[in-house]
Design a protein around this motif. Structure first.
Motif, PDB file in Angstrom:
ATOM      1  N   LEU A  84      -0.835   7.346  -4.771  1.00  0.00           N
ATOM      2  CA  LEU A  84       0.577   7.117  -5.041  1.00  0.00           C
ATOM      3  C   LEU A  84       1.082   8.260  -5.927  1.00  0.00           C
ATOM      4  O   LEU A  84       0.522   8.531  -6.986  1.00  0.00           O
ATOM      5  CB  LEU A  84       0.779   5.779  -5.761  1.00  0.00           C
TER       6      LEU A  84
ATOM      7  N   GLN B 237      -6.609  -1.575  -9.702  1.00  0.00           N
ATOM      8  CA  GLN B 237      -6.974  -1.924  -8.321  1.00  0.00           C
ATOM      9  C   GLN B 237      -7.624  -0.750  -7.583  1.00  0.00           C
ATOM     10  O   GLN B 237      -7.927  -0.853  -6.396  1.00  0.00           O
ATOM     11  CB  GLN B 237      -5.733  -2.379  -7.549  1.00  0.00           C
TER      12      GLN B 237
ATOM     13  N   VAL C 105      -3.226   7.719  -8.877  1.00  0.00           N
ATOM     14  CA  VAL C 105      -1.806   7.965  -9.119  1.00  0.00           C
ATOM     15  C   VAL C 105      -1.605   9.370  -9.671  1.00  0.00           C
ATOM     16  O   VAL C 105      -2.251   9.770 -10.647  1.00  0.00           O
ATOM     17  CB  VAL C 105      -1.223   6.945 -10.122  1.00  0.00           C
TER      18      VAL C 105
ATOM     19  N   LYS D 204      -0.267   4.663   4.085  1.00  0.00           N
ATOM     20  CA  LYS D 204      -1.392   3.965   3.472  1.00  0.00           C
ATOM     21  C   LYS D 204      -2.406   4.946   2.884  1.00  0.00           C
ATOM     22  O   LYS D 204      -3.309   4.547   2.155  1.00  0.00           O
ATOM     23  CB  LYS D 204      -2.055   3.035   4.485  1.00  0.00           C
TER      24      LYS D 204
ATOM     25  N   ALA E 286     -10.294   8.028  -7.911  1.00  0.00           N
ATOM     26  CA  ALA E 286      -9.899   6.635  -7.716  1.00  0.00           C
ATOM     27  C   ALA E 286      -9.708   5.974  -9.072  1.00  0.00           C
ATOM     28  O   ALA E 286     -10.488   6.193  -9.996  1.00  0.00           O
ATOM     29  CB  ALA E 286     -10.976   5.897  -6.912  1.00  0.00           C
TER      30      ALA E 286
ATOM     31  N   GLY F 284       0.399  -0.109  -0.310  1.00  0.00           N
ATOM     32  CA  GLY F 284      -1.019  -0.153  -0.666  1.00  0.00           C
ATOM     33  C   GLY F 284      -1.709   1.176  -0.448  1.00  0.00           C
ATOM     34  O   GLY F 284      -2.869   1.234  -0.022  1.00  0.00           O
ATOM     35  N   ALA F 285      -1.018   2.282  -0.765  1.00  0.00           N
ATOM     36  CA  ALA F 285      -1.550   3.618  -0.502  1.00  0.00           C
ATOM     37  C   ALA F 285      -2.758   3.933  -1.370  1.00  0.00           C
ATOM     38  O   ALA F 285      -2.872   3.446  -2.508  1.00  0.00           O
ATOM     39  CB  ALA F 285      -0.457   4.663  -0.732  1.00  0.00           C
ATOM     40  N   ARG F 286      -3.669   4.758  -0.862  1.00  0.00           N
ATOM     41  CA  ARG F 286      -4.818   5.223  -1.643  1.00  0.00           C
ATOM     42  C   ARG F 286      -4.344   6.156  -2.759  1.00  0.00           C
ATOM     43  O   ARG F 286      -4.905   6.160  -3.845  1.00  0.00           O
ATOM     44  CB  ARG F 286      -5.809   5.965  -0.731  1.00  0.00           C
TER      45      ARG F 286
ATOM     46  N   THR G 145      -6.175   2.337  -7.181  1.00  0.00           N
ATOM     47  CA  THR G 145      -5.215   3.312  -6.670  1.00  0.00           C
ATOM     48  C   THR G 145      -5.261   4.574  -7.518  1.00  0.00           C
ATOM     49  O   THR G 145      -5.337   4.508  -8.748  1.00  0.00           O
ATOM     50  CB  THR G 145      -3.781   2.743  -6.692  1.00  0.00           C
TER      51      THR G 145
ATOM     52  N   LEU H 160      -1.922  -0.973 -10.770  1.00  0.00           N
ATOM     53  CA  LEU H 160      -2.369  -0.246  -9.582  1.00  0.00           C
ATOM     54  C   LEU H 160      -3.658   0.523  -9.875  1.00  0.00           C
ATOM     55  O   LEU H 160      -4.570   0.574  -9.052  1.00  0.00           O
ATOM     56  CB  LEU H 160      -1.270   0.712  -9.107  1.00  0.00           C
ATOM     57  N   ARG H 161      -3.720   1.139 -11.058  1.00  0.00           N
ATOM     58  CA  ARG H 161      -4.951   1.843 -11.446  1.00  0.00           C
ATOM     59  C   ARG H 161      -6.131   0.889 -11.482  1.00  0.00           C
ATOM     60  O   ARG H 161      -7.227   1.222 -11.006  1.00  0.00           O
ATOM     61  CB  ARG H 161      -4.758   2.502 -12.818  1.00  0.00           C
TER      62      ARG H 161
END
Length: 503
Positions: free
Chosen positions: A162, A189, A193, A79, A31, A158-160, A191, A186-187
């Motif tokens: 990306l 938040q 990646v 998602k 995460a 809002g995918a877990r 997410t 995004l990181r």
């Protein structure tokens, strides 16, 4: 970065016939992590991504998202996992808004569509598309804008997890920075990646960890800060790679024949009139931001900007270039940045693609023999290091790098005086890129004029003998590459000539 594993892959295996695409791969993604997948085309990265997205069923092994096992053949929720692929999936006749919301069951109804308009507008603005109306058809956008639209769609989910597969391949450096800002946000938040790119500076600038794949195996995973550029390349290709940069002889170029002369050439609303000439054997790189006119300049020579002002002479003869066909007749061949959509027939055999542009030259008394076409295709394949055993196969079976070699070979088959390339190594891996550079340099040594547009600063510096920088429709610098630096080029492109000189 959290140490919580959002995604875990264990002992993943996949074969296609007798070919093992993945050979017992283990992989984890945390995460709030940006994790680079590195490797040549065909190393197994795309197969892994398709399995994580549920588009392909593994032969063995397991995939878990937040600890939940993905059942074989089960599509992941957008998602859970959202993927932005290198090849665009934009629906050209739908609006920008509809493309962003497409495929999300939560906002498919008209009521929710209206409700989400403000969020779409905000996300587009964050990605640098503030000037794009929501109701314009997506097909009217430039390739770079369409790529950013794909990223916007994924961000909205809002995918877990990306997954970005070559997301910046068609973007300029300024646009890449906007993507970086979004990915870093995004990181922050939480997410997770996965970032796939053949542009190594992006890997080092953006990612936290990097995993190398080679021949279907995970070779090594380390913190990105612990890699050096040379180590990463060596692990990716299994050998050391040397620069394709050639020695440039200024005096020889100065004495060469002038092949192309442009007098007051311009396109209203795109770039102001220019006077330019290009000599035999010269490799000229053109760089500028989206909408600067840099792309339009090379497209004029290729016949894609028919409503131009001014004149064009090839080897002293005036030519009227109002279409791609007219450009070909004048001795100008063009390779599009969109090889899948505009340069190749993906479902047709490689040998058919190689000879598609010269069928009129292969016929005898109006009769085209298959043997002659195959012989010519085999010659081109040898020249461009394309596996001759694969010539009967569809060109879609090739890696991106080999597809690009087919696209260039198809144009070279025309025996042009001028070769115009738009993003010549877009989405191409390190090994194939070096091979393409060497072939382009070999063509130049044979007297061909090579004019190319690229948004890749490294490519401009590596391949060009002369660099044209374009800012707001004006050529602000025309210099031998040795008189430029990365900073000076970027300054010209982003802020204009005064900034470039200051750098």
């Amino acid at each position: 970065m959290s140490m919580h594993a959002v995604l875990t892959v264990k002992d993943l295996r996949k074969s296609f016939g007798g070919i093992q695409a993945l050979k017992g791969v283990d992989f984890d993604l945390h995460a709030g992590e940006i994790h680079a997948l590195c490797g040549e085309n065909g190393a197994g990265k795309s197969t892994l991504v398709r399995m994580i997205a549920g588009l392909m069923v593994p032969d063995e092994g397991e995939i878990r998202v937040d600890g939940a096992l993905l059942r074989p053949g089960e599509l992941t929720s957008p998602k859970q996992v959202s993927v932005v692929y290198q090849e665009l999936s934009i629906i050209p006749h739908l609006s920008v808004l509809d493309n962003v919301l497409l495929g999300d069951p939560d906002i498919a109804q008209l009521y929710f569509r209206k409700r989400y308009k403000a969020r779409v507008r905000e996300t587009l603005d964050q990605l640098g598309l503030a000037g794009i109306p929501l109701d314009v058809e997506a097909g009217r956008l430039a390739i770079a804008e369409q790529q950013l639209l794909e990223i916007c769609r994924a961000v909205m989910r809002g995918a877990r997890v990306l997954i970005l597969d070559e997301p910046t391949a068609s973007l300029s450096d300024a646009e890449i920075q906007r993507v970086f800002e979004t990915v870093r946000w995004l990181r922050s938040q939480g997410t997770a990646v996965i970032y796939i790119s053949h542009r190594l500076p992006e890997i080092f600038a953006l990612t936290d960890r990097a995993t190398v794949f080679r021949n279907g195996r995970r070779i090594l995973t380390k913190a990105t800060a612990d890699w050096t550029n040379d180590e990463l390349v060596a692990e990716m290709i299994g050998r050391e790679v040397t620069s394709a940069h050639s020695m440039r002889n200024r005096s020889e170029l100065a004495a060469a024949e002038t092949v192309v002369e442009l007098e007051r050439l311009g396109v209203a609303g795109k770039y102001r009139p220019v006077d330019l000439s290009f000599r035999a054997g010269e490799i000229v790189g053109v760089i500028g931001q989206l909408g600067s006119g840099a792309n339009a300049l090379i497209e004029t020579l290729a016949g894609l900007e028919p409503h131009h002002a001014g004149s064009i002479r090839i080897c002293g003869t005036p030519v009227d270039i109002t279409s791609i066909t007219a450009a070909m007749r004048a001795g100008i061949a063009y390779v599009s940045e969109d090889r899948a959509g505009k340069s190749l027939f993906l479902g047709a055999p490689i040998e058919v693609n190689l000879t598609a542009a010269i069928l009129d030259r292969l016929n005898r008394a109006g009769i085209l023999t298959l043997a002659d076409a195959r012989e010519r295709a085999a010659d081109l394949a040898r020249r461009f290091q394309i596996d001759a055993r694969r010539l009967p196969l569809a060109v879609s079976t090739l890696s991106g790098g080999n597809q690009q070699k087919v696209a260039i070979a198809k144009s070279v088959a025309l025996e042009p005086k001028v070769l115009v390339l738009n993003e010549p190594t877009r989405g191409v891996d390190v090994g194939a890129r070096t091979e393409i550079y060497r072939e382009i340099q070999a063509l130049a040594r044979q007297g061909l004029v090579v004019l190319f547009f690229s948004t890749d600063l490294e490519e401009i510096r590596e391949l060009s003998q002369r660099v044209l920088t374009v800012f707001r429709g004006e050529i602000v610098n025309d210099l031998p590459v040795e008189e430029t630096t990365m900073d000076s080029i970027l300054g010209d492109v982003v802020r204009g000539p005064a900034a470039g000189r200051a750098a």
